[in-house]
Design a protein around this motif. Structure first.
Motif, PDB file in Angstrom:
ATOM      1  N   ASP A   1      49.975  35.659  31.171  1.00 31.74           N
ATOM      2  CA  ASP A   1      48.601  35.196  31.260  1.00 31.74           C
ATOM      3  C   ASP A   1      47.641  36.235  30.689  1.00 31.74           C
ATOM      4  O   ASP A   1      47.827  37.419  30.851  1.00 31.74           O
ATOM      5  CB  ASP A   1      48.228  34.939  32.717  1.00 31.74           C
ATOM      6  N   TYR A  31      39.188  43.317  42.377  1.00 28.51           N
ATOM      7  CA  TYR A  31      40.185  42.921  43.373  1.00 28.51           C
ATOM      8  C   TYR A  31      41.534  42.635  42.712  1.00 28.51           C
ATOM      9  O   TYR A  31      41.616  41.943  41.686  1.00 28.51           O
ATOM     10  CB  TYR A  31      39.721  41.666  44.124  1.00 28.51           C
ATOM     11  N   TYR A  33      45.768  41.653  43.922  1.00 27.06           N
ATOM     12  CA  TYR A  33      46.543  41.135  45.039  1.00 27.06           C
ATOM     13  C   TYR A  33      48.018  41.065  44.667  1.00 27.06           C
ATOM     14  O   TYR A  33      48.380  40.829  43.513  1.00 27.06           O
ATOM     15  CB  TYR A  33      46.100  39.704  45.381  1.00 27.06           C
ATOM     16  N   TYR A  35      51.308  38.795  45.996  1.00 29.75           N
ATOM     17  CA  TYR A  35      51.805  37.686  46.797  1.00 29.75           C
ATOM     18  C   TYR A  35      53.311  37.562  46.579  1.00 29.75           C
ATOM     19  O   TYR A  35      53.842  37.948  45.547  1.00 29.75           O
ATOM     20  CB  TYR A  35      51.183  36.357  46.346  1.00 29.75           C
ATOM     21  N   LEU A  43      52.517  30.546  48.749  1.00 26.10           N
ATOM     22  CA  LEU A  43      52.305  31.956  48.456  1.00 26.10           C
ATOM     23  C   LEU A  43      51.764  32.646  49.701  1.00 26.10           C
ATOM     24  O   LEU A  43      50.887  32.118  50.387  1.00 26.10           O
ATOM     25  CB  LEU A  43      51.295  32.125  47.322  1.00 26.10           C
ATOM     26  N   PHE A  90      54.030  37.552  42.749  1.00 25.53           N
ATOM     27  CA  PHE A  90      52.914  37.301  41.852  1.00 25.53           C
ATOM     28  C   PHE A  90      51.798  38.299  42.113  1.00 25.53           C
ATOM     29  O   PHE A  90      51.454  38.585  43.262  1.00 25.53           O
ATOM     30  CB  PHE A  90      52.357  35.894  42.029  1.00 25.53           C
ATOM     31  N   GLY A  99      36.903  33.912  45.389  1.00 23.29           N
ATOM     32  CA  GLY A  99      37.869  33.083  44.678  1.00 23.29           C
ATOM     33  C   GLY A  99      37.523  32.801  43.233  1.00 23.29           C
ATOM     34  O   GLY A  99      38.358  32.319  42.485  1.00 23.29           O
ATOM     35  N   TYR A 102      39.799  33.810  39.785  1.00 22.44           N
ATOM     36  CA  TYR A 102      41.128  34.186  40.252  1.00 22.44           C
ATOM     37  C   TYR A 102      42.137  33.897  39.145  1.00 22.44           C
ATOM     38  O   TYR A 102      42.265  32.769  38.704  1.00 22.44           O
ATOM     39  CB  TYR A 102      41.473  33.346  41.479  1.00 22.44           C
ATOM     40  N   PHE A 104      46.264  34.615  37.902  1.00 24.40           N
ATOM     41  CA  PHE A 104      47.595  35.041  38.320  1.00 24.40           C
ATOM     42  C   PHE A 104      48.406  35.541  37.136  1.00 24.40           C
ATOM     43  O   PHE A 104      48.280  35.031  36.017  1.00 24.40           O
ATOM     44  CB  PHE A 104      48.342  33.877  38.964  1.00 24.40           C
ATOM     45  N   GLY A 105      49.281  36.502  37.419  1.00 22.60           N
ATOM     46  CA  GLY A 105      50.281  36.896  36.454  1.00 22.60           C
ATOM     47  C   GLY A 105      51.412  35.880  36.419  1.00 22.60           C
ATOM     48  O   GLY A 105      51.416  34.904  37.186  1.00 22.60           O
ATOM     49  N   SER A 106      52.382  36.117  35.548  1.00 23.82           N
ATOM     50  CA  SER A 106      53.481  35.166  35.364  1.00 23.82           C
ATOM     51  C   SER A 106      54.604  35.337  36.373  1.00 23.82           C
ATOM     52  O   SER A 106      55.524  34.532  36.401  1.00 23.82           O
ATOM     53  CB  SER A 106      54.042  35.300  33.952  1.00 23.82           C
TER      54      SER A 106
END
Lengths: 113, 111
Positions: A1, A31, A33, A35, A43, A90, A99, A102, A104-106
């Protein structure tokens, strides 16, 4: 991503060994994170960071530690991997806590044998 | 503790059908609710974000609604296409920078 990369993408490790997963962002977001995703659980948040050297625990933090020495990097460490930590991990980033933005990585698929 | 439930866990429909995915949550004190899409082996992509003061959001063929009083959100997909096949997750953003996810609904749209 775009703007967020995770490494490695796949890893197989033995029980009891330390493992470090890396999340790298180029968006300069505050930020970050970590997960984990498991079948039937969706998640679940492990740890998050709200700035350099500022981190806090999430819902399932036991057995994990994190570090953030630079804005762009957030590391997740399994001090002594167990089979229950086999999962897909993730990383996500966001520009605020509500939010928006937001991303996400792959994901990293970790198998502990 | 916020609990997020998505029903059904899996759904299969023929192409062209309109469909509704459901999300329920136990604590109405939320900041926002977000719907994500996840393709196999991929990360999550944000579809729609509804702020707590809003009732719905629309993007193209997608419409998401939020009813905080009943602890429910729905994602409506109009004129479904095979490319819509994916897992759809809802997530609640509450206090403490915490985002709670449902387990997802796996959607299959058959040509």
């Amino acid at each position: 991503d775009a703007g967020i990369t995770q490494s490695p993408r796949h890893k197989v490790t033995e029980t009891g060994t330390p493992v470090t997963l890396r999340c790298h962002q180029t968006e300069n977001h505050r930020y970050m994170y970590w997960y984990r995703q498991d079948p039937g659980h969706g998640l679940r948040l492990i740890h998050y960071s709200y700035g350099v050297k500022d981190t806090d625990k999430g819902e399932v933090s036991d057995g994990y530690s994190v570090s953030r020495s630079k804005t762009e990097d957030f590391l997740l460490t399994l001090e002594s991997a167990t089979s229950s930590q086999t999962s897909v991990y993730f990383c996500a980033i966001s520009s605020d806590r509500d939010g928006f933005g937001y991303t996400f990585g792959s994901g990293t698929r970790l198998t502990v044998v | 503790k916020q609990e997020v439930t998505q029903i059904p866990a899996a759904l299969s429909v023929p192409e062209g059908e309109n469909l509704v995915l459901n999300c329920s949550f136990t604590d109405s004190a939320i900041y926002n609710l977000q719907w994500f899409r996840q393709d196999p082996g991929k990360g999550l992509t944000s579809l729609l974000l509804i702020q707590s003061s809003q009732r719905e959001q629309t993007s193209g063929r997608l419409n998401a609604s939020l009813d905080k009083s009943s602890g429910r959100s729905t994602l409506y997909i109009a004129a479904s296409q095979p490319g819509d096949s994916a897992t759809y997750l809802c997530a609640i953003i509450g206090g403490g920078n915490d985002m709670r996810f449902g387990a997802g609904t796996r959607l299959t749209v058959k040509p």
